[in-house]
Design a protein around this motif. Sequence first.
Motif, PDB file in Angstrom:
ATOM      1  N   TRP A 128       0.904  -1.010  -0.170  1.00 58.94           N
ATOM      2  CA  TRP A 128      -0.093   0.164  -0.013  1.00 58.94           C
ATOM      3  C   TRP A 128       0.812   1.081   0.169  1.00 58.94           C
ATOM      4  O   TRP A 128       1.685   1.466   0.920  1.00 58.94           O
ATOM      5  CB  TRP A 128      -0.911   0.080   1.144  1.00 58.94           C
ATOM      6  N   SER A 130       2.393   4.614   0.751  1.00 55.08           N
ATOM      7  CA  SER A 130       2.178   5.398   1.866  1.00 55.08           C
ATOM      8  C   SER A 130       2.886   6.490   2.138  1.00 55.08           C
ATOM      9  O   SER A 130       3.825   6.570   3.054  1.00 55.08           O
ATOM     10  CB  SER A 130       2.148   4.542   3.294  1.00 55.08           C
ATOM     11  N   ASN A 135      -1.603  11.655   3.702  1.00 56.71           N
ATOM     12  CA  ASN A 135      -2.867  10.697   3.717  1.00 56.71           C
ATOM     13  C   ASN A 135      -3.327  10.266   5.061  1.00 56.71           C
ATOM     14  O   ASN A 135      -2.421  10.800   6.191  1.00 56.71           O
ATOM     15  CB  ASN A 135      -2.428   9.395   2.811  1.00 56.71           C
ATOM     16  N   TYR A 137      -3.391   6.888   7.275  1.00 55.88           N
ATOM     17  CA  TYR A 137      -2.985   5.304   7.754  1.00 55.88           C
ATOM     18  C   TYR A 137      -3.268   5.083   8.966  1.00 55.88           C
ATOM     19  O   TYR A 137      -2.641   5.686   9.973  1.00 55.88           O
ATOM     20  CB  TYR A 137      -1.688   5.021   7.071  1.00 55.88           C
ATOM     21  N   ASN A 213      -6.534   7.921   0.698  1.00 56.75           N
ATOM     22  CA  ASN A 213      -5.732   8.814   0.070  1.00 56.75           C
ATOM     23  C   ASN A 213      -6.538  10.098   0.076  1.00 56.75           C
ATOM     24  O   ASN A 213      -7.639  10.302  -0.534  1.00 56.75           O
ATOM     25  CB  ASN A 213      -5.747   8.564  -1.500  1.00 56.75           C
ATOM     26  N   MET A 216      -3.004  13.257  -1.554  1.00 58.29           N
ATOM     27  CA  MET A 216      -1.796  12.687  -2.498  1.00 58.29           C
ATOM     28  C   MET A 216      -1.898  13.340  -3.799  1.00 58.29           C
ATOM     29  O   MET A 216      -3.081  13.550  -4.305  1.00 58.29           O
ATOM     30  CB  MET A 216      -2.176  11.303  -2.521  1.00 58.29           C
ATOM     31  N   GLN A 220       2.508  11.409  -6.723  1.00 58.96           N
ATOM     32  CA  GLN A 220       2.939  10.410  -5.616  1.00 58.96           C
ATOM     33  C   GLN A 220       2.281   9.044  -5.567  1.00 58.96           C
ATOM     34  O   GLN A 220       2.777   8.063  -4.699  1.00 58.96           O
ATOM     35  CB  GLN A 220       2.529  11.039  -4.493  1.00 58.96           C
ATOM     36  N   PHE A 221       1.642   8.912  -6.720  1.00 57.91           N
ATOM     37  CA  PHE A 221       0.984   7.314  -6.915  1.00 57.91           C
ATOM     38  C   PHE A 221       2.037   6.723  -7.697  1.00 57.91           C
ATOM     39  O   PHE A 221       2.891   7.040  -8.607  1.00 57.91           O
ATOM     40  CB  PHE A 221      -0.171   7.435  -7.717  1.00 57.91           C
ATOM     41  N   SER A 231      -7.404  10.615  -5.005  1.00 56.70           N
ATOM     42  CA  SER A 231      -7.310  10.957  -3.764  1.00 56.70           C
ATOM     43  C   SER A 231      -8.325  12.204  -3.882  1.00 56.70           C
ATOM     44  O   SER A 231      -8.742  12.484  -4.798  1.00 56.70           O
ATOM     45  CB  SER A 231      -5.992  11.833  -3.507  1.00 56.70           C
TER      46      SER A 231
END
Length: 326
Positions: A128, A130, A135, A137, A213, A216, A220-221, A231
């Motif tokens: 995942w 991160s 984001n 988490y 997300n 983001m 950043q992906f 996001s």
Amino acid sequence: MSDMQTTILRLLRATKDAFISGEQISHELNISRTAVWKQISRLRQAGYDIRAISSRGYRLVTSPDTLSPTLISAELSTTTIGSTLVVNDETISTNSDAMRLAEQGAAEGTTVCADSQQGGKGRLGRVWASPPRVNLYCSIILRPQIMPYQAPQLTFLSAVAVAQAIEITTGISPEIKWPNDVLIKGRKIAGLLNEMSAETDGINFVILGIGINLNMTREQFPPDLRTPATSLLLETGEPVVRSHVAAVMLNQLDHLYNQFLRLGFEPVRAEWQARCNANGRRVEVSDGGQERISGLFAGIDDNGAMLVELDNGKIERIYSGDVRVL
Ligand code: BT5
């Protein structure tokens, strides 16, 4: 942050875009207007942009985007979830942190968040993404008195909580894809990972892992995602305050969890199904290999299995697999 500052923030947030008078705040807190002014100055030093107009009072323009237990707790109205709240700067995986705490006996509701994860986990050993500071988490420890086969029901609970939190904070209604993806216009905005420790006759604990997300950016992906992703920033063009979204999500989850303990799976199932992207549609399920079946989506059962009505009228129960809505 002092209790006074927390209350002032709550009052400022409650008035949304409007001003709240210094007099009203001083009345609510039972302190002088000079004392209100001092507290507002401290909040500004902490990064809150608060506008002051002498005839109208105060308005919160922006909040600092730090993920801190104080900022999240300031907006929590939960009975169980977030009873203990840990926020780490960086970690390998909040699910692993929560698992360790649960094994050491941490109380139900203990919640672990992190600003970034170096080893964020997806299902089946997947990763995942991160990145830091953008984001949410987080992982929540639950200790429900249910049988192990009922544990998957809790994933549906967190999917609904995430969808509701996105709707409350942005007005966008996400869809849920069986079993655990939250999507906006077909793009994945959140992923959920449940892990549990159980004996044959009961559960020791369940970890609900939630990744959403928020701010983001496209860059950043990772380039090699299995499915399209998005996001809230990409969807709305506006950054969200992460601690606010976190608190709203935890509040929704707390409400749903208490409802689940009182009334069982049915209300969650109904809410989940209302948001499911396959209602009234045909679906195709593959097990990753050659085997493929297709039919009409017919809901989920008590174990969280997806029901598919085949063309011959038979109902097939799907426990795992990749689903495509046709
Ligand atoms: C999931 O797995 O969707 C579960 C993700 C759970 C993450 C949370 S974060 C807090 C907690 N701590 C953890 O360590 N994990 C939980 P899965 O259905 O297997 O999807 C993983 C796939 O989604 C990857 O193989 C990528 O293709 C894609 N992906 C990875 N990062 C993503 C992201 N940030 N946004 C959207 N898609 C992503």
